[in-house]
Design a protein around this motif. Structure first.
Motif, short mmCIF file in Angstrom:
data_model
loop_
_atom_site.label_atom_id
_atom_site.label_comp_id
_atom_site.label_asym_id
_atom_site.label_seq_id
_atom_site.Cartn_x
_atom_site.Cartn_y
_atom_site.Cartn_z
N LEU A 23 4.73 -12.87 29.15
CA LEU A 23 5.19 -11.96 28.09
C LEU A 23 6.49 -12.46 27.48
N SER A 24 7.40 -12.92 28.32
CA SER A 24 8.66 -13.47 27.82
C SER A 24 8.41 -14.67 26.91
N MET A 25 7.52 -15.57 27.33
CA MET A 25 7.20 -16.73 26.51
C MET A 25 6.51 -16.32 25.21
N GLY A 26 5.74 -15.25 25.26
CA GLY A 26 5.08 -14.76 24.06
C GLY A 26 6.06 -14.28 23.00
N ILE A 27 7.24 -13.85 23.46
CA ILE A 27 8.28 -13.42 22.52
C ILE A 27 9.11 -14.61 22.08
N TYR A 28 9.55 -15.44 23.04
CA TYR A 28 10.30 -16.65 22.73
C TYR A 28 10.18 -17.61 23.91
N GLN A 29 9.60 -18.76 23.67
CA GLN A 29 9.24 -19.68 24.76
C GLN A 29 10.45 -20.26 25.49
N SER A 30 11.60 -20.27 24.86
CA SER A 30 12.75 -21.00 25.40
C SER A 30 13.41 -20.34 26.59
N HIS A 70 17.91 -26.82 20.10
CA HIS A 70 19.19 -26.46 19.54
C HIS A 70 19.82 -25.36 20.38
N LEU A 71 20.99 -24.89 19.99
CA LEU A 71 21.82 -24.06 20.86
C LEU A 71 21.13 -22.79 21.33
N VAL A 72 20.36 -22.16 20.47
CA VAL A 72 19.74 -20.88 20.83
C VAL A 72 18.73 -21.03 21.97
N MET A 73 18.35 -22.27 22.29
CA MET A 73 17.34 -22.52 23.31
C MET A 73 17.90 -22.86 24.69
N VAL A 74 19.20 -22.96 24.84
CA VAL A 74 19.75 -23.54 26.08
C VAL A 74 20.58 -22.54 26.89
#
Length: 525
Positions: A177-184, A344-348
Protein backbone atom coordinates in the motif's frame (compact mmCIF):
# COMPACT_ATOMS: atom_id res chain seq x y z
CA UNK A 1 -38.13 3.93 32.07
CA UNK A 2 -35.65 5.15 34.68
CA UNK A 3 -34.22 1.65 35.02
CA UNK A 4 -33.63 1.48 31.27
CA UNK A 5 -31.81 4.82 31.35
CA UNK A 6 -29.68 3.66 34.25
CA UNK A 7 -28.91 0.41 32.48
CA UNK A 8 -27.97 2.26 29.29
CA UNK A 9 -25.81 4.67 31.29
CA UNK A 10 -23.94 1.77 32.86
CA UNK A 11 -23.45 0.19 29.46
CA UNK A 12 -22.04 3.42 28.07
CA UNK A 13 -19.78 3.85 31.09
CA UNK A 14 -18.52 0.31 30.83
CA UNK A 15 -17.83 0.71 27.11
CA UNK A 16 -15.88 3.90 27.71
CA UNK A 17 -14.01 2.30 30.60
CA UNK A 18 -13.15 -0.64 28.35
CA UNK A 19 -11.76 1.65 25.67
CA UNK A 20 -9.86 3.69 28.26
CA UNK A 21 -8.38 0.51 29.73
CA UNK A 22 -7.31 -0.72 26.32
CA UNK A 23 -5.72 2.68 25.63
CA UNK A 24 -3.79 2.56 28.92
CA UNK A 25 -2.53 -0.94 28.17
CA UNK A 26 -1.38 -0.17 24.63
CA UNK A 27 -0.21 3.45 24.97
CA UNK A 28 2.60 4.38 27.32
CA UNK A 29 3.45 7.80 28.75
CA UNK A 30 6.47 7.94 26.46
CA UNK A 31 4.24 7.31 23.43
CA UNK A 32 2.04 10.25 24.41
CA UNK A 33 5.10 12.46 24.90
CA UNK A 34 6.59 11.46 21.53
CA UNK A 35 3.28 11.89 19.71
CA UNK A 36 2.48 15.30 21.17
CA UNK A 37 6.04 16.68 20.91
CA UNK A 38 6.40 15.51 17.30
CA UNK A 39 3.04 17.04 16.39
CA UNK A 40 4.08 20.39 17.88
CA UNK A 41 7.59 20.26 16.38
CA UNK A 42 6.15 19.75 12.89
CA UNK A 43 4.35 23.08 13.17
CA UNK A 44 7.31 24.84 14.78
CA UNK A 45 9.65 23.82 11.96
CA UNK A 46 7.34 24.23 8.97
CA UNK A 47 4.96 27.02 10.08
CA UNK A 48 6.41 29.33 7.39
CA UNK A 49 5.20 26.91 4.72
CA UNK A 50 1.89 26.12 6.40
CA UNK A 51 0.81 29.75 6.67
CA UNK A 52 1.70 30.71 3.10
CA UNK A 53 0.99 29.40 -0.37
CA UNK A 54 4.15 28.83 -2.39
CA UNK A 55 4.27 27.22 -5.81
CA UNK A 56 6.30 24.94 -8.00
CA UNK A 57 5.77 23.37 -11.40
CA UNK A 58 3.48 20.50 -10.36
CA UNK A 59 1.69 22.12 -7.44
CA UNK A 60 0.36 25.01 -9.53
CA UNK A 61 -1.34 22.51 -11.84
CA UNK A 62 -3.08 20.63 -9.02
CA UNK A 63 -4.31 23.40 -6.74
CA UNK A 64 -7.94 22.38 -6.92
CA UNK A 65 -8.00 18.70 -7.89
CA UNK A 66 -6.15 15.44 -7.36
CA UNK A 67 -4.08 13.59 -9.89
CA UNK A 68 -4.54 10.06 -11.22
CA UNK A 69 -1.05 8.56 -11.42
CA UNK A 70 -1.81 4.91 -12.11
CA UNK A 71 0.46 5.17 -15.19
CA UNK A 72 3.38 5.95 -12.87
CA UNK A 73 2.57 3.09 -10.51
CA UNK A 74 0.83 5.22 -7.89
CA UNK A 75 -2.83 4.32 -8.28
CA UNK A 76 -3.88 4.72 -4.59
CA UNK A 77 -2.38 8.23 -4.55
CA UNK A 78 -5.53 9.70 -6.09
CA UNK A 79 -7.78 8.19 -3.43
CA UNK A 80 -5.53 9.18 -0.50
CA UNK A 81 -5.58 12.76 -1.80
CA UNK A 82 -9.30 12.65 -1.06
CA UNK A 83 -8.39 12.82 2.65
CA UNK A 84 -7.23 16.40 2.05
CA UNK A 85 -10.20 17.13 -0.19
CA UNK A 86 -8.26 17.03 -3.47
CA UNK A 87 -6.89 20.52 -2.80
CA UNK A 88 -3.39 21.87 -2.30
CA UNK A 89 -4.35 23.34 1.07
CA UNK A 90 -1.27 24.13 3.20
CA UNK A 91 -3.03 24.15 6.56
CA UNK A 92 -5.05 20.96 6.12
CA UNK A 93 -2.02 19.10 4.76
CA UNK A 94 -0.05 20.53 7.69
CA UNK A 95 -2.41 18.95 10.22
CA UNK A 96 -2.49 15.64 8.36
CA UNK A 97 1.30 15.60 7.97
CA UNK A 98 1.80 16.40 11.66
CA UNK A 99 -0.50 13.51 12.64
CA UNK A 100 1.32 11.10 10.31
CA UNK A 101 4.73 12.21 11.60
CA UNK A 102 3.59 11.93 15.22
CA UNK A 103 2.34 8.37 14.73
CA UNK A 104 5.46 7.42 12.73
CA UNK A 105 7.73 8.85 15.43
CA UNK A 106 6.04 6.71 18.12
CA UNK A 107 6.60 3.57 16.05
CA UNK A 108 10.20 4.51 15.16
CA UNK A 109 10.99 4.85 18.88
CA UNK A 110 9.50 1.39 19.43
CA UNK A 111 11.34 -0.14 16.49
CA UNK A 112 14.69 1.29 17.63
CA UNK A 113 13.82 0.79 21.31
CA UNK A 114 14.47 4.38 22.39
CA UNK A 115 12.94 4.93 25.83
CA UNK A 116 14.42 8.16 27.25
CA UNK A 117 12.66 11.49 26.88
CA UNK A 118 15.59 13.64 25.72
CA UNK A 119 16.79 11.25 22.97
CA UNK A 120 13.21 10.83 21.72
CA UNK A 121 12.76 14.61 21.59
CA UNK A 122 15.94 15.08 19.55
CA UNK A 123 15.03 12.22 17.22
CA UNK A 124 11.54 13.64 16.72
CA UNK A 125 13.04 17.02 15.83
CA UNK A 126 15.16 15.34 13.15
CA UNK A 127 12.26 13.22 11.88
CA UNK A 128 10.11 16.27 11.10
CA UNK A 129 12.89 18.58 9.87
CA UNK A 130 15.02 16.41 7.55
CA UNK A 131 15.26 18.36 4.23
CA UNK A 132 13.38 15.62 2.39
CA UNK A 133 10.29 16.80 4.30
CA UNK A 134 10.70 20.31 2.88
CA UNK A 135 10.92 18.90 -0.63
CA UNK A 136 7.77 16.90 0.08
CA UNK A 137 5.90 19.97 1.29
CA UNK A 138 6.97 21.82 -1.86
CA UNK A 139 4.56 19.46 -3.63
CA UNK A 140 1.78 20.46 -1.24
CA UNK A 141 -1.00 18.95 -3.35
CA UNK A 142 0.22 15.42 -2.59
CA UNK A 143 2.28 16.00 0.57
CA UNK A 144 -0.39 14.50 2.83
CA UNK A 145 -0.51 11.34 0.73
CA UNK A 146 3.28 11.03 0.58
CA UNK A 147 3.57 11.39 4.36
CA UNK A 148 0.82 8.79 4.77
CA UNK A 149 3.00 6.49 2.64
CA UNK A 150 5.90 7.28 5.00
CA UNK A 151 3.75 6.31 7.99
CA UNK A 152 2.66 3.08 6.29
CA UNK A 153 6.29 2.17 5.61
CA UNK A 154 7.07 2.61 9.30
CA UNK A 155 3.99 0.56 10.23
CA UNK A 156 5.31 -2.14 7.89
CA UNK A 157 8.65 -2.26 9.68
CA UNK A 158 6.91 -2.39 13.06
CA UNK A 159 4.72 -5.32 11.97
CA UNK A 160 7.51 -7.27 10.28
CA UNK A 161 9.71 -6.76 13.34
CA UNK A 162 7.24 -8.75 15.43
CA UNK A 163 8.63 -11.92 13.76
CA UNK A 164 5.26 -13.68 13.62
CA UNK A 165 4.10 -14.77 10.19
CA UNK A 166 0.61 -13.20 10.36
CA UNK A 167 2.20 -9.89 11.35
CA UNK A 168 4.87 -10.28 8.67
CA UNK A 169 2.19 -10.93 6.05
CA UNK A 170 0.23 -7.87 7.21
CA UNK A 171 3.46 -5.89 7.10
CA UNK A 172 3.88 -6.97 3.49
CA UNK A 173 0.37 -5.69 2.72
CA UNK A 174 1.20 -2.28 4.18
CA UNK A 175 4.46 -2.28 2.19
CA UNK A 176 2.42 -2.77 -0.98
CA UNK A 177 0.00 0.00 0.00
CA UNK A 178 2.84 2.38 0.83
CA UNK A 179 4.50 1.66 -2.52
CA UNK A 180 1.16 2.18 -4.25
CA UNK A 181 1.14 5.74 -2.92
CA UNK A 182 4.85 6.46 -3.41
CA UNK A 183 7.44 3.79 -4.17
CA UNK A 184 10.39 5.61 -2.60
CA UNK A 185 9.45 4.77 0.99
CA UNK A 186 10.12 1.06 0.51
CA UNK A 187 13.80 1.64 1.42
CA UNK A 188 12.69 3.26 4.68
CA UNK A 189 11.09 -0.01 5.77
CA UNK A 190 14.23 -1.94 4.81
CA UNK A 191 16.56 0.53 6.55
CA UNK A 192 14.49 0.55 9.75
CA UNK A 193 14.67 -3.24 9.88
CA UNK A 194 18.45 -3.19 9.42
CA UNK A 195 18.86 -0.64 12.22
CA UNK A 196 16.46 -2.56 14.45
CA UNK A 197 18.59 -5.68 14.01
CA UNK A 198 21.71 -3.67 14.84
CA UNK A 199 20.07 -2.48 18.05
CA UNK A 200 19.02 -6.06 18.82
CA UNK A 201 22.62 -7.26 18.44
CA UNK A 202 23.89 -4.50 20.74
CA UNK A 203 21.17 -5.39 23.27
CA UNK A 204 22.09 -9.12 23.01
CA UNK A 205 18.63 -10.15 21.83
CA UNK A 206 19.91 -12.88 19.50
CA UNK A 207 20.78 -16.10 21.27
CA UNK A 208 22.75 -17.44 18.30
CA UNK A 209 23.94 -16.63 14.80
CA UNK A 210 21.27 -19.01 13.50
CA UNK A 211 18.54 -16.90 15.12
CA UNK A 212 20.11 -13.78 13.60
CA UNK A 213 19.97 -15.33 10.11
CA UNK A 214 16.43 -16.62 10.68
CA UNK A 215 15.17 -13.18 11.69
CA UNK A 216 16.96 -11.59 8.74
CA UNK A 217 15.30 -14.01 6.35
CA UNK A 218 11.91 -13.30 7.92
CA UNK A 219 12.44 -9.58 7.35
CA UNK A 220 13.49 -10.18 3.75
CA UNK A 221 10.42 -12.36 3.24
CA UNK A 222 8.12 -9.61 4.51
CA UNK A 223 9.75 -7.03 2.23
CA UNK A 224 9.71 -9.36 -0.77
CA UNK A 225 6.07 -10.28 -0.21
CA UNK A 226 5.13 -6.62 -0.07
CA UNK A 227 6.97 -5.72 -3.27
CA UNK A 228 5.59 -8.75 -5.16
CA UNK A 229 2.09 -7.94 -3.96
CA UNK A 230 2.51 -4.35 -5.13
CA UNK A 231 3.57 -5.44 -8.62
CA UNK A 232 0.79 -8.02 -8.90
CA UNK A 233 -1.90 -5.52 -7.90
CA UNK A 234 -0.37 -2.87 -10.16
CA UNK A 235 -0.37 -5.17 -13.19
CA UNK A 236 -3.99 -6.12 -12.57
CA UNK A 237 -5.03 -2.47 -12.28
CA UNK A 238 -3.10 -1.54 -15.43
CA UNK A 239 -4.74 -4.40 -17.33
CA UNK A 240 -8.25 -3.58 -16.14
CA UNK A 241 -7.88 0.12 -16.96
CA UNK A 242 -5.96 -0.51 -20.21
CA UNK A 243 -3.09 1.72 -19.05
CA UNK A 244 0.66 1.29 -19.55
CA UNK A 245 3.44 2.46 -17.25
CA UNK A 246 5.12 5.64 -18.44
CA UNK A 247 8.88 6.04 -18.60
CA UNK A 248 9.03 8.37 -15.59
CA UNK A 249 11.74 8.23 -12.91
CA UNK A 250 12.57 4.69 -14.04
CA UNK A 251 9.17 3.30 -12.97
CA UNK A 252 8.52 1.50 -16.24
CA UNK A 253 11.73 -0.52 -15.81
CA UNK A 254 11.70 -0.95 -12.01
CA UNK A 255 12.61 -4.56 -11.25
CA UNK A 256 13.91 -5.15 -14.78
CA UNK A 257 17.69 -5.03 -14.58
CA UNK A 258 20.67 -6.94 -15.94
CA UNK A 259 23.38 -8.32 -13.67
CA UNK A 260 25.84 -5.60 -14.70
CA UNK A 261 23.23 -2.90 -14.14
CA UNK A 262 22.48 -4.36 -10.72
CA UNK A 263 26.16 -4.19 -9.76
CA UNK A 264 26.37 -0.59 -11.03
CA UNK A 265 23.26 0.40 -9.07
CA UNK A 266 24.51 -1.22 -5.85
CA UNK A 267 27.80 0.61 -6.34
CA UNK A 268 25.88 3.87 -6.82
CA UNK A 269 23.99 3.25 -3.59
CA UNK A 270 27.22 3.02 -1.60
CA UNK A 271 28.93 5.88 -3.44
CA UNK A 272 26.03 8.29 -3.01
CA UNK A 273 25.58 7.35 0.63
CA UNK A 274 28.85 9.02 1.56
CA UNK A 275 28.39 11.81 -0.96
CA UNK A 276 24.97 12.81 0.32
CA UNK A 277 26.11 14.22 3.66
CA UNK A 278 28.44 16.68 1.96
CA UNK A 279 26.07 17.58 -0.88
CA UNK A 280 25.00 21.12 -1.75
CA UNK A 281 21.68 20.60 0.02
CA UNK A 282 23.41 21.36 3.34
CA UNK A 283 25.67 24.14 4.54
CA UNK A 284 29.36 23.48 3.89
CA UNK A 285 30.04 22.78 7.58
CA UNK A 286 27.44 20.03 7.82
CA UNK A 287 29.85 17.40 6.54
CA UNK A 288 31.76 17.83 9.80
CA UNK A 289 28.58 17.41 11.85
CA UNK A 290 27.73 14.25 9.91
CA UNK A 291 31.27 12.95 10.35
CA UNK A 292 31.01 13.64 14.09
CA UNK A 293 27.69 11.77 14.24
CA UNK A 294 29.22 8.72 12.58
CA UNK A 295 32.43 8.90 14.64
CA UNK A 296 30.75 9.33 18.02
CA UNK A 297 28.25 6.59 17.18
CA UNK A 298 31.10 4.23 16.30
CA UNK A 299 33.01 5.11 19.48
CA UNK A 300 29.86 4.65 21.56
CA UNK A 301 29.19 1.28 19.90
CA UNK A 302 32.73 0.15 20.71
CA UNK A 303 32.33 1.35 24.30
CA UNK A 304 29.11 -0.63 24.65
CA UNK A 305 30.75 -3.68 23.09
CA UNK A 306 33.42 -3.53 25.80
CA UNK A 307 31.00 -2.62 28.61
CA UNK A 308 28.75 -5.56 27.76
CA UNK A 309 31.65 -7.84 26.79
CA UNK A 310 30.17 -8.45 23.35
CA UNK A 311 33.68 -8.76 21.97
CA UNK A 312 33.76 -12.23 23.54
CA UNK A 313 30.98 -13.33 21.17
CA UNK A 314 32.38 -13.98 17.70
CA UNK A 315 28.88 -14.21 16.23
CA UNK A 316 27.91 -10.80 17.67
CA UNK A 317 30.94 -9.16 16.05
CA UNK A 318 30.15 -10.78 12.68
CA UNK A 319 26.52 -9.70 12.98
CA UNK A 320 27.52 -6.08 13.64
CA UNK A 321 29.92 -6.08 10.68
CA UNK A 322 27.22 -7.48 8.36
CA UNK A 323 24.62 -4.93 9.47
CA UNK A 324 26.96 -1.94 9.31
CA UNK A 325 27.93 -3.00 5.79
CA UNK A 326 24.24 -3.19 4.81
CA UNK A 327 23.31 0.27 6.13
CA UNK A 328 24.37 2.27 3.01
CA UNK A 329 22.61 -0.20 0.71
CA UNK A 330 19.40 -0.24 2.76
CA UNK A 331 19.27 3.55 3.11
CA UNK A 332 19.96 4.07 -0.59
CA UNK A 333 17.95 1.13 -1.92
CA UNK A 334 16.11 3.57 -4.17
CA UNK A 335 19.22 3.64 -6.37
CA UNK A 336 18.84 -0.09 -6.92
CA UNK A 337 15.12 0.23 -7.58
CA UNK A 338 15.16 3.10 -10.07
CA UNK A 339 18.70 3.82 -11.20
CA UNK A 340 21.04 6.64 -10.29
CA UNK A 341 19.79 9.27 -12.73
CA UNK A 342 16.23 9.25 -11.33
CA UNK A 343 16.98 9.83 -7.63
CA UNK A 344 16.38 13.22 -6.05
CA UNK A 345 15.99 14.61 -2.53
CA UNK A 346 12.33 13.71 -1.98
CA UNK A 347 13.26 10.02 -2.41
CA UNK A 348 16.03 9.66 0.18
CA UNK A 349 14.31 9.97 3.56
CA UNK A 350 16.03 6.79 4.88
CA UNK A 351 19.32 8.73 4.79
CA UNK A 352 18.09 10.31 8.03
CA UNK A 353 18.49 7.08 10.00
CA UNK A 354 22.31 7.10 10.33
CA UNK A 355 22.04 10.69 11.60
CA UNK A 356 19.61 9.82 14.41
CA UNK A 357 21.69 6.86 15.58
CA UNK A 358 23.68 9.02 18.05
CA UNK A 359 20.51 9.55 20.10
CA UNK A 360 19.52 5.88 19.71
CA UNK A 361 22.79 4.61 21.07
CA UNK A 362 23.33 7.34 23.69
CA UNK A 363 20.96 5.80 26.21
CA UNK A 364 22.76 2.46 26.01
CA UNK A 365 25.98 3.76 27.51
CA UNK A 366 26.47 2.64 31.11
CA UNK A 367 26.78 5.40 33.76
CA UNK A 368 27.69 3.24 36.76
CA UNK A 369 30.33 4.81 39.01
CA UNK A 370 30.10 8.16 37.25
CA UNK A 371 31.41 10.20 40.20
CA UNK A 372 34.06 7.77 41.28
CA UNK A 373 35.78 6.55 38.14
CA UNK A 374 37.46 7.87 35.01
CA UNK A 375 35.31 5.57 32.86
CA UNK A 376 32.19 7.18 34.33
CA UNK A 377 33.27 10.65 33.24
CA UNK A 378 34.21 9.31 29.82
CA UNK A 379 30.73 7.77 29.52
CA UNK A 380 29.13 11.09 30.44
CA UNK A 381 31.31 13.04 27.99
CA UNK A 382 30.55 10.59 25.18
CA UNK A 383 26.80 10.75 25.87
CA UNK A 384 26.88 14.54 25.85
CA UNK A 385 28.83 14.50 22.58
CA UNK A 386 26.24 12.20 21.03
CA UNK A 387 23.30 14.33 22.15
CA UNK A 388 24.94 17.63 21.15
CA UNK A 389 25.72 16.17 17.73
CA UNK A 390 22.09 15.13 17.43
CA UNK A 391 21.00 18.64 18.38
CA UNK A 392 23.38 20.11 15.77
CA UNK A 393 21.87 17.86 13.10
CA UNK A 394 18.34 18.94 14.02
CA UNK A 395 19.23 22.62 13.97
CA UNK A 396 20.97 22.32 10.61
CA UNK A 397 17.85 20.72 9.16
CA UNK A 398 15.70 23.54 10.54
CA UNK A 399 18.04 26.11 8.97
CA UNK A 400 17.89 24.37 5.61
CA UNK A 401 14.10 24.06 5.72
CA UNK A 402 13.44 27.68 6.55
CA UNK A 403 16.06 28.96 4.13
CA UNK A 404 14.23 27.04 1.41
CA UNK A 405 10.85 28.45 2.49
CA UNK A 406 12.24 31.98 2.57
CA UNK A 407 13.65 31.55 -0.94
CA UNK A 408 10.32 30.11 -2.12
CA UNK A 409 8.53 33.11 -0.64
CA UNK A 410 10.84 35.63 -2.30
CA UNK A 411 10.78 33.72 -5.59
CA UNK A 412 6.99 33.67 -5.58
CA UNK A 413 6.88 37.43 -4.93
CA UNK A 414 9.41 38.07 -7.72
CA UNK A 415 7.50 35.94 -10.22
CA UNK A 416 4.15 37.39 -9.17
CA UNK A 417 5.44 40.93 -9.67
CA UNK A 418 6.97 40.01 -13.03
CA UNK A 419 3.81 38.31 -14.28
CA UNK A 420 1.60 41.14 -13.03
CA UNK A 421 3.57 43.66 -15.08
CA UNK A 422 3.56 41.29 -18.08
CA UNK A 423 -0.19 40.75 -18.07
CA UNK A 424 -0.82 44.47 -17.63
CA UNK A 425 1.27 45.25 -20.70
CA UNK A 426 -0.50 42.56 -22.74
CA UNK A 427 -3.93 43.86 -21.81
CA UNK A 428 -2.96 47.47 -22.50
CA UNK A 429 -2.37 46.65 -26.16
CA UNK A 430 -4.74 48.69 -28.35
CA UNK A 431 -6.22 45.65 -30.10
CA UNK A 432 -6.50 43.42 -26.99
CA UNK A 433 -9.76 41.65 -26.20
CA UNK A 434 -10.62 38.53 -24.24
CA UNK A 435 -10.73 36.57 -27.49
CA UNK A 436 -7.49 37.90 -28.99
CA UNK A 437 -4.97 35.07 -29.54
CA UNK A 438 -1.77 35.36 -27.48
CA UNK A 439 1.65 33.79 -28.10
CA UNK A 440 4.30 33.69 -25.36
CA UNK A 441 7.46 32.77 -27.25
CA UNK A 442 10.84 31.94 -25.81
CA UNK A 443 12.34 31.51 -22.37
CA UNK A 444 11.83 34.18 -19.73
CA UNK A 445 14.87 35.74 -18.11
CA UNK A 446 13.58 37.78 -15.19
CA UNK A 447 16.99 38.32 -13.51
CA UNK A 448 15.73 37.33 -10.07
CA UNK A 449 18.16 38.00 -7.22
CA UNK A 450 16.85 35.09 -5.14
CA UNK A 451 19.67 32.55 -4.65
CA UNK A 452 19.25 29.01 -5.90
CA UNK A 453 18.87 26.09 -3.48
CA UNK A 454 21.01 23.35 -5.05
CA UNK A 455 19.69 19.85 -4.66
CA UNK A 456 16.47 20.95 -2.97
CA UNK A 457 13.87 19.22 -5.12
CA UNK A 458 10.72 21.27 -5.67
CA UNK A 459 12.33 24.59 -4.69
CA UNK A 460 12.92 26.63 -7.85
CA UNK A 461 14.61 29.89 -8.83
CA UNK A 462 12.64 32.75 -10.38
CA UNK A 463 13.50 31.80 -13.96
CA UNK A 464 12.55 28.20 -13.33
CA UNK A 465 9.13 29.14 -11.95
CA UNK A 466 8.55 31.69 -14.72
CA UNK A 467 9.29 29.03 -17.34
CA UNK A 468 7.54 26.04 -15.79
CA UNK A 469 5.48 23.82 -18.04
CA UNK A 470 2.43 25.00 -16.10
CA UNK A 471 3.08 28.69 -16.86
CA UNK A 472 -0.43 29.06 -18.28
CA UNK A 473 -1.86 27.57 -15.07
CA UNK A 474 0.17 30.13 -13.12
CA UNK A 475 -1.25 33.00 -15.14
CA UNK A 476 -4.78 31.69 -14.83
CA UNK A 477 -4.90 30.35 -11.26
CA UNK A 478 -2.76 32.98 -9.55
CA UNK A 479 -3.06 36.12 -11.70
CA UNK A 480 -6.61 35.53 -13.02
CA UNK A 481 -5.37 35.99 -16.61
CA UNK A 482 -6.95 33.59 -19.06
CA UNK A 483 -5.81 34.05 -22.63
CA UNK A 484 -6.58 32.30 -25.91
CA UNK A 485 -3.11 30.83 -26.50
CA UNK A 486 -2.08 29.81 -30.02
CA UNK A 487 -0.95 26.26 -30.72
CA UNK A 488 2.67 25.22 -31.29
CA UNK A 489 2.42 25.28 -35.10
CA UNK A 490 1.09 28.83 -35.14
CA UNK A 491 3.79 29.96 -32.73
CA UNK A 492 6.44 28.40 -34.99
CA UNK A 493 5.01 30.21 -38.03
CA UNK A 494 5.17 33.52 -36.16
CA UNK A 495 8.81 32.88 -35.26
CA UNK A 496 9.65 32.62 -38.98
CA UNK A 497 8.29 36.08 -39.79
CA UNK A 498 10.52 39.12 -40.35
CA UNK A 499 8.48 41.13 -37.85
CA UNK A 500 9.30 38.66 -35.08
CA UNK A 501 12.99 38.65 -36.04
CA UNK A 502 13.13 42.43 -35.68
CA UNK A 503 11.45 42.48 -32.27
CA UNK A 504 13.66 43.03 -29.20
CA UNK A 505 13.33 40.71 -26.22
CA UNK A 506 11.06 41.43 -23.26
CA UNK A 507 10.94 43.78 -21.35
CA UNK A 508 12.38 46.17 -23.94
CA UNK A 509 10.03 48.50 -25.82
CA UNK A 510 8.55 46.75 -28.85
CA UNK A 511 8.86 43.24 -27.36
CA UNK A 512 5.06 42.95 -27.34
CA UNK A 513 3.49 43.32 -30.77
CA UNK A 514 0.52 42.14 -32.78
CA UNK A 515 1.51 39.90 -35.71
CA UNK A 516 -1.16 38.43 -38.00
CA UNK A 517 -3.84 39.17 -35.42
CA UNK A 518 -1.87 37.52 -32.58
CA UNK A 519 -0.46 39.44 -29.60
CA UNK A 520 3.12 38.17 -29.47
CA UNK A 521 5.46 38.46 -26.48
CA UNK A 522 9.07 37.74 -27.40
CA UNK A 523 11.10 36.56 -24.41
CA UNK A 524 14.05 35.16 -26.34
CA UNK A 525 15.06 34.29 -29.91
Amino acid sequence: MDERKTEQSCLNRNTVDCIAGLFRRCIKKLDIFVFSSTFVLTFMVHMYMFTNKFINHDDIAYLYHGTDLLSSGRGPLYFTQGISGFTSSPWLNAVLGALYFAAAAVLIMRILRVSRFLPTLLISACIVSFPTVTSTYAYMFCSGSYLLALLLSVVSAHLIQRKKWPAIALGGVTVALSMGIYQSYFPLTAALLVFSMLVDVIDSRFSSFKEFITVGLQYIAGLAFGMILYFVILRICLKVNNVELIDYQGISSMGIVTFNQLIDRISAAYKNFFYFYRSAVFHSFFKYIAAAAFLFSAVAALAIIFQRRLYKSFSAIIEIIILVALIPLACNLVYVMAGEFTVHLVMVYPMLLPLIFPAVISERICFSGILNSRSGFVSLALTLALLLTQLACAYEFVLIDNRAYFYMDMTYKNVYAFMTKLTAKIELQDDFSSSTPVALIGKINMDSNVPATPGMTGVFTGNSVANIYTRKHLLYNVLASRYDYVDADTAEQIKQTDEFEEMPCYPNAGSIKTINGVIVVKFSD
